[in-house]
Design an enzyme around this catalytic site. Structure first.
Site, PDB file in Angstrom:
ATOM      1  N   HIS A 101       7.712  -1.874 -15.614  1.00  0.00           N
ATOM      2  CA  HIS A 101       7.153  -0.525 -15.743  1.00  0.00           C
ATOM      3  C   HIS A 101       7.718   0.355 -14.641  1.00  0.00           C
ATOM      4  CE1 HIS A 101       3.463  -2.060 -18.154  1.00  0.00           C
ATOM      5  NE2 HIS A 101       4.332  -1.487 -18.961  1.00  0.00           N
TER       6      HIS A 101
ATOM      7  N   TYR B  92       5.358  -2.658 -10.567  1.00  0.00           N
ATOM      8  CA  TYR B  92       5.106  -4.079 -10.267  1.00  0.00           C
ATOM      9  C   TYR B  92       4.796  -4.987 -11.452  1.00  0.00           C
ATOM     10  CZ  TYR B  92       4.015  -1.203  -6.160  1.00  0.00           C
ATOM     11  OH  TYR B  92       4.026  -0.252  -5.182  1.00  0.00           O
ATOM     12  N   HIS B  93       5.426  -4.734 -12.577  1.00  0.00           N
ATOM     13  CA  HIS B  93       5.126  -5.587 -13.732  1.00  0.00           C
ATOM     14  C   HIS B  93       6.373  -6.210 -14.371  1.00  0.00           C
ATOM     15  CE1 HIS B  93       1.402  -2.776 -14.086  1.00  0.00           C
ATOM     16  NE2 HIS B  93       1.168  -3.775 -13.265  1.00  0.00           N
ATOM     17  N   PRO B  94       7.226  -6.873 -13.591  1.00  0.00           N
ATOM     18  CA  PRO B  94       8.387  -7.501 -14.228  1.00  0.00           C
ATOM     19  C   PRO B  94       7.953  -8.670 -15.120  1.00  0.00           C
ATOM     20  CG  PRO B  94       8.237  -8.198 -11.936  1.00  0.00           C
ATOM     21  CD  PRO B  94       7.186  -7.142 -12.142  1.00  0.00           C
TER      22      PRO B  94
END
Ligand SMILES: Cc1cc2nc3c(=O)[nH]c(=O)nc-3n(C[C@H](O)[C@H](O)[C@H](O)COP(=O)(O)OP(=O)(O)OC[C@H]3O[C@@H](n4cnc5c(N)ncnc54)[C@H](O)[C@@H]3O)c2cc1C
Length: 549
Positions: A292, A469-471
């Site tokens: 994101h 922070y959403h890999p």
């Protein structure tokens, strides 16, 4: 040194697996975590994450991306949790599941058995929602989900402004309809962070069949032929090996699970061979990275109730420390991003495409650049980006950080969605509720005070945006050649090896990723148990589906 299951990585997924698999006293489980116990005070104070997120430390790997073409060649930041609880020990504690269509899309794209009706029972099983049980929420599960104890007055203003801008009020983003504006629920209990380690691991640490090793950095999965038989790791400077009688379960997160697979010989054959790594299985490991991308509008506000740097701010912080110690209430229980919104940025869309996080302070450069004074900010990110990137190896040594290329804005649609998200934030700030605090006047925005036209907004996004922070997605689950794991999360082409963490998501979900990872691990635990136990003894949805009617 022999266990039935060896779990690599004690983060959100690894803690769930360790707790669930060790419920059977006949089964011996080892959990290897590279970091420490994460049991300090800053791991319990909700706002403590602000300290952990900014640099490399005991709780944060603090990776960087490769230069991002879409961001004008800038290098992005990738904080990742280290130590028990993993990223759930440093995250912003927002509890969300995404949209039901996310999971139905997974299933339609080959992740058979992972549609919404399949995954909802696992969200419910994991959850203890303090609002009580309902068709949409669980009660009695390990993961405590709470309303904020001391919501900030500016979060209420944001909600009011969102409604003035035409958004419906939404008091629960985890139910059928995500659209609207409201408060987030958080993974906290009694005013403390409720990391997945606290939720799942702490209650079961004393089990004699569960061995938890911290400061244990896994360097390679050991194979005999195509069968995973153990894990090599380094602890206290010594190389050790654990053998797995049943399975090795990789839960090192979306950046390090693919790295460990690749250094162990599972990945794209040409790149492995280029580094002299013998190929065990030629698979598209590391591809399909999604994240994101987020743009933040920061506004200076002359109100010292908002977080900020000033003598009064320091005085209020001291008082807040005392309040938290006495009552577990006050601003230290904030998750910073207290309120949010889910927005359809085009009228023809059938579901929200942009998420907003309203924060009760200014956030610049992941809180690594400070500004004197007080203010507020609002993040916006496209929830289902089209851009794809990859994780690959810098070397054949797992101790060297992986090369992380999220491919931000490689799909032009994402930039256009971000422009619409940016304008949405300004529209909300311009509402009467914020009139005393700047309203439509953008002159108090950090960096963007002169940004007006769409072209200027595009340039501002390229100059300032970075991850929220959403890999995910680097060990894609599916049923075809694009996938690394099958719908049982077994690595294709080898035996006794699964990946269970954010890596397996075929596509990023529409929202924050912690609860979806916990759901994945809950379902994985059932899949693993059903593979090793006669189906008749099982009591799980996963098994019921596999038993012929
Ligand atoms: C700053 C930040 C804020 C976030 N905010 C939110 C939020 O508010 N809400 C939300 O839902 N999500 C949030 N997220 C995302 C969410 O926390 C993650 O998606 C989720 O925790 C990922 O779980 P995981 O199990 O895949 O990986 P992780 O939880 O990252 O766990 C991986 C673990 O593996 C360990 N490990 C790695 N390599 C090795 C090795 N070689 N040997 C041994 N151990 C190893 C790591 O130390 C780590 O403990 C946030 C994330 C971050 C970083």
């Amino acid at each position: 040194m022999e266990f039935d299951y060896i779990i690599v990585g004690g983060g959100s997924a690894g803690c769930v697996l360790a707790a669930r698999l060790s419920e059977d006293p006949q089964v011996r489980v080892a959990l290897l975590e590279a970091g420490g116990p994460n049991d300090g005070i800053l791991n319990r104070v909700p706002t403590g994450a602000a300290v952990h997120i900014v640099n490399r430390n005991a709780c944060n790997w603090a990776f960087s991306t490769t230069p991002q073409i879409g961001l004008g060649g800038r290098i992005g930041y990738q904080p990742r949790g280290r130590g028990l609880g993993g990223s759930s020990a440093i995250n912003a504690m927002i509890y969300l599941r995404g949209q039901r269509e996310d999971y139905d899309d997974w299933a339609a794209d080959g992740a058979t058995g992972w549609g919404w009706k399949d995954v909802l029972p696992y969200f419910l099983k994991a959850e203890n929602n303090e609002r009580g049980v309902s068709g949409w929420h669980g009660s009695g599960g390990p993961l405590n989900v709470a309303d904020l104890r001391s919501p900030h007055p500016f979060a209420a203003l944001f909600i009011e402004a969102g409604m003035q801008a035409g958004l419906p009020r939404n008091d629960d983003f985890a139910v059928e309809t995500q659209e609207g504006v409201g408060y987030y629920q958080v993974t906290q209990k009694n005013g403390e962070r409720w990391s997945v380690a606290r939720a799942y691991l702490d209650p079961v640490r004393a089990r004699p069949n569960l061995r938890i090793e911290t400061a244990a950095f896994a360097t390679r999965i050991a194979f005999e032929g195509a069968r995973a038989v153990g894990v090599e790791f380094v602890q206290d400077g010594t190389r050790r090996t654990l053998r797995a009688r049943r399975e090795v379960l990789l839960s090192a997160g979306a950046l390090q699970s693919p790295q460990l697979l690749m250094v162990s010989g599972i990945g794209p054959a040409p790149s492995l061979q280029g580094l002299g790594i013998p190929v065990v299985a030629d698979l598209p490991v590391g591809l399909n990275l999604q994240d994101h991308l987020d743009i933040i509008i920061n506004r200076r506000v002359d109100n010292t109730d908002l977080l900020g740097i000033s003598p009064i701010g320091a005085y209020k912080l001291m008082r807040a420390i005392g309040q938290w110690r006495r009552e577990r209430r006050g601003v230290l229980t904030s998750n910073f991003a207290e309120a949010g919104a889910f927005v359809r940025t085009l009228p023809e869309l059938t579901r929200p495409d942009v998420q907003l996080h309203f924060v009760i302070g200014m956030v610049d450069n992941h809180n690594r650049t400070f500004h004197w004074g007080h203010g507020m900010s609002c993040h916006s990110c496209p929830m289902r980006p089209r851009s794809r990137g990859m994780v690959h190896l810098a070397s054949s040594d797992a101790r060297d950080a992986p090369l992380i290329d999220p491919g931000f804005l490689s799909a032009s649609e994402d930039l256009e969605t971000m422009v619409r998200g940016f304008k949405t934030v300004r529209r909300i700030f311009a509402q009467p509720a914020f009139a005393p605090f700047g309203g439509a006047d953008a002159s108090r925005e950090l960096y963007f005070s002169d940004v007006r036209s769409d072209d200027e907004i595009r340039a501002a996004i390229r100059a300032r945006a970075d991850t929220i922070y959403h890999p995910v997605g680097t060990c894609r689950m599916g049923s075809d050649a694009r996938s690394v794991v099958d719908p049982q999360l077994r690595v294709r082409g080898v035996e006794r090896l699964r990946v269970v963490d954010a890596s397996v998501m075929p596509r990023l979900v529409s929202g924050n990723t912690n609860a979806p990872v916990v759901m994945i691990a809950e379902k994985a635990a059932d899949l693993i148990r059903s593979a090793s136990t006669p189906a008749i003894l099982q009591d799980s949805n996963a098994v019921r589906e596999t038993v012929p009617a």
